[in-house]
Design a protein around this motif. Structure first.
Motif, PDB file in Angstrom:
ATOM      1  N   VAL A  93       3.147   7.279  20.840  1.00  0.00           N
ATOM      2  CA  VAL A  93       1.737   6.839  20.319  1.00  0.00           C
ATOM      3  C   VAL A  93       1.593   5.727  19.054  1.00  0.00           C
ATOM      4  O   VAL A  93       2.987   5.662  18.713  1.00  0.00           O
ATOM      5  N   TYR A  94       1.368   4.458  19.844  1.00  0.00           N
ATOM      6  CA  TYR A  94       1.623   3.721  18.766  1.00  0.00           C
ATOM      7  C   TYR A  94       0.404   3.101  17.086  1.00  0.00           C
ATOM      8  O   TYR A  94      -0.671   3.486  17.918  1.00  0.00           O
ATOM      9  N   PHE A  95       0.607   3.134  16.245  1.00  0.00           N
ATOM     10  CA  PHE A  95      -0.240   3.244  15.247  1.00  0.00           C
ATOM     11  C   PHE A  95       0.289   1.712  14.222  1.00  0.00           C
ATOM     12  O   PHE A  95       1.085   1.364  14.550  1.00  0.00           O
ATOM     13  N   CYS A  96      -1.203   1.719  13.981  1.00  0.00           N
ATOM     14  CA  CYS A  96      -1.291   0.403  12.754  1.00  0.00           C
ATOM     15  C   CYS A  96      -1.385   0.709  11.541  1.00  0.00           C
ATOM     16  O   CYS A  96      -1.021   1.808  11.234  1.00  0.00           O
ATOM     17  N   ASN A  97      -0.528   0.017  10.747  1.00  0.00           N
ATOM     18  CA  ASN A  97      -0.259   0.419   9.157  1.00  0.00           C
ATOM     19  C   ASN A  97      -0.447  -0.656   8.880  1.00  0.00           C
ATOM     20  O   ASN A  97       0.333  -2.323   8.710  1.00  0.00           O
ATOM     21  N   ALA A  98      -1.674  -0.602   7.440  1.00  0.00           N
ATOM     22  CA  ALA A  98      -1.252  -1.733   6.362  1.00  0.00           C
ATOM     23  C   ALA A  98      -0.612  -1.104   5.045  1.00  0.00           C
ATOM     24  O   ALA A  98      -1.011  -0.221   4.388  1.00  0.00           O
ATOM     25  N   TYR A  99      -0.159  -2.179   4.184  1.00  0.00           N
ATOM     26  CA  TYR A  99       0.279  -1.514   2.721  1.00  0.00           C
ATOM     27  C   TYR A  99       0.277  -2.583   2.091  1.00  0.00           C
ATOM     28  O   TYR A  99       0.352  -4.701   2.681  1.00  0.00           O
ATOM     29  N   LEU A 100       0.067  -2.775   0.978  1.00  0.00           N
ATOM     30  CA  LEU A 100       0.211  -2.910   0.058  1.00  0.00           C
ATOM     31  C   LEU A 100       0.508  -2.335  -1.075  1.00  0.00           C
ATOM     32  O   LEU A 100       0.695  -1.676  -1.320  1.00  0.00           O
ATOM     33  N   ARG A 101       1.575  -3.221  -1.708  1.00  0.00           N
ATOM     34  CA  ARG A 101       1.417  -2.931  -3.249  1.00  0.00           C
ATOM     35  C   ARG A 101       1.980  -3.952  -4.405  1.00  0.00           C
ATOM     36  O   ARG A 101       1.946  -4.860  -4.568  1.00  0.00           O
ATOM     37  N   VAL A 102       1.018  -3.345  -5.504  1.00  0.00           N
ATOM     38  CA  VAL A 102       0.742  -3.849  -6.416  1.00  0.00           C
ATOM     39  C   VAL A 102       1.281  -3.106  -7.695  1.00  0.00           C
ATOM     40  O   VAL A 102       0.590  -2.683  -8.192  1.00  0.00           O
ATOM     41  N   GLY A 103       1.768  -3.556  -8.649  1.00  0.00           N
ATOM     42  CA  GLY A 103       2.521  -3.092  -9.470  1.00  0.00           C
ATOM     43  C   GLY A 103       3.166  -1.606  -9.638  1.00  0.00           C
ATOM     44  O   GLY A 103       3.488  -2.276  -8.086  1.00  0.00           O
ATOM     45  N   ALA A 104       2.712  -0.473  -9.429  1.00  0.00           N
ATOM     46  CA  ALA A 104       3.275   0.335  -9.208  1.00  0.00           C
ATOM     47  C   ALA A 104       2.372   1.260  -8.204  1.00  0.00           C
ATOM     48  O   ALA A 104       2.853   2.380  -8.151  1.00  0.00           O
ATOM     49  N   ARG A 105       0.774   0.817  -7.784  1.00  0.00           N
ATOM     50  CA  ARG A 105       0.693   0.879  -7.172  1.00  0.00           C
ATOM     51  C   ARG A 105       0.461   1.094  -5.824  1.00  0.00           C
ATOM     52  O   ARG A 105       1.292  -0.262  -5.047  1.00  0.00           O
ATOM     53  N   GLU A 106       0.521   1.684  -4.713  1.00  0.00           N
ATOM     54  CA  GLU A 106       0.993   1.004  -3.348  1.00  0.00           C
ATOM     55  C   GLU A 106      -0.691   2.177  -2.755  1.00  0.00           C
ATOM     56  O   GLU A 106      -1.022   3.057  -3.187  1.00  0.00           O
ATOM     57  N   TYR A 107      -1.091   1.064  -1.449  1.00  0.00           N
ATOM     58  CA  TYR A 107      -2.284   1.180  -1.022  1.00  0.00           C
ATOM     59  C   TYR A 107      -1.263   1.158   0.486  1.00  0.00           C
ATOM     60  O   TYR A 107      -0.942   0.459   1.538  1.00  0.00           O
ATOM     61  N   ASP A 108      -2.104   2.406   1.312  1.00  0.00           N
ATOM     62  CA  ASP A 108      -0.838   2.392   2.687  1.00  0.00           C
ATOM     63  C   ASP A 108      -1.914   3.432   3.501  1.00  0.00           C
ATOM     64  O   ASP A 108      -2.415   3.880   3.112  1.00  0.00           O
ATOM     65  N   TYR A 109      -2.274   1.972   3.924  1.00  0.00           N
ATOM     66  CA  TYR A 109      -3.241   2.531   5.695  1.00  0.00           C
ATOM     67  C   TYR A 109      -2.714   2.544   6.494  1.00  0.00           C
ATOM     68  O   TYR A 109      -2.143   2.043   7.599  1.00  0.00           O
ATOM     69  N   TRP A 110      -3.393   4.021   7.674  1.00  0.00           N
ATOM     70  CA  TRP A 110      -3.700   3.704   9.251  1.00  0.00           C
ATOM     71  C   TRP A 110      -4.020   4.255   9.945  1.00  0.00           C
ATOM     72  O   TRP A 110      -5.226   5.041   9.835  1.00  0.00           O
ATOM     73  N   GLY A 111      -4.180   3.602  11.054  1.00  0.00           N
ATOM     74  CA  GLY A 111      -4.427   3.729  12.332  1.00  0.00           C
ATOM     75  C   GLY A 111      -4.475   5.348  13.266  1.00  0.00           C
ATOM     76  O   GLY A 111      -3.367   6.011  12.713  1.00  0.00           O
TER      77      GLY A 111
END
Length: 120
Positions: A93-111
């Protein structure tokens, strides 16, 4: 609402090619690094390829280098993965991921993933 929707998976013969797509919505796509991962049955999820926010740099798993190309179209909020010369062991299974780090905060999204089956 954040969404990553993968498509383009399916059944392909060994040596064949597939092009996966991932359409993003609900966040600022161009701010995020994008990646493709895969997970085979009974195995851990592994990185396949990654691309920076504007596509200036890419990275590939050693096993995929030379056989795959990751690209993105920020105007369409879409990331692609072109895979060639596919092998049966790349069934996963192939997954798409979006990642952003702003300072100490991480934003991590998956399909939800798209199934790729390499078989004759």
């Amino acid at each position: 609402q954040v969404q990553l929707v993968e498509s383009g998976g399916g059944l392909v013969q060994p040596g064949g090619s597939l092009r996966l797509s991932c359409v993003a919505s609900g966040f600022s796509f161009s701010r995020y690094a994008m990646s493709w991962y895969r997970q085979a049955p009974g195995k851990e999820r592994e990185l396949v390829a990654a691309i920076t926010r504007v596509g200036s740099s890419t990275n590939y798993a050693d096993s995929m280098r030379g056989r795959s190309t990751i690209s993105r179209d920020n105007a369409k909020n879409t990331v692609y993965l072109q895979m060639n010369s596919l092998k049966p062991e790349e069934t996963a299974v192939y997954f798409c991921n979006a990642y952003l780090r702003v300072g100490a905060r991480e934003y991590d999204y998956w399909g939800q993933g798209t199934q790729v089956t390499v078989s004759s």
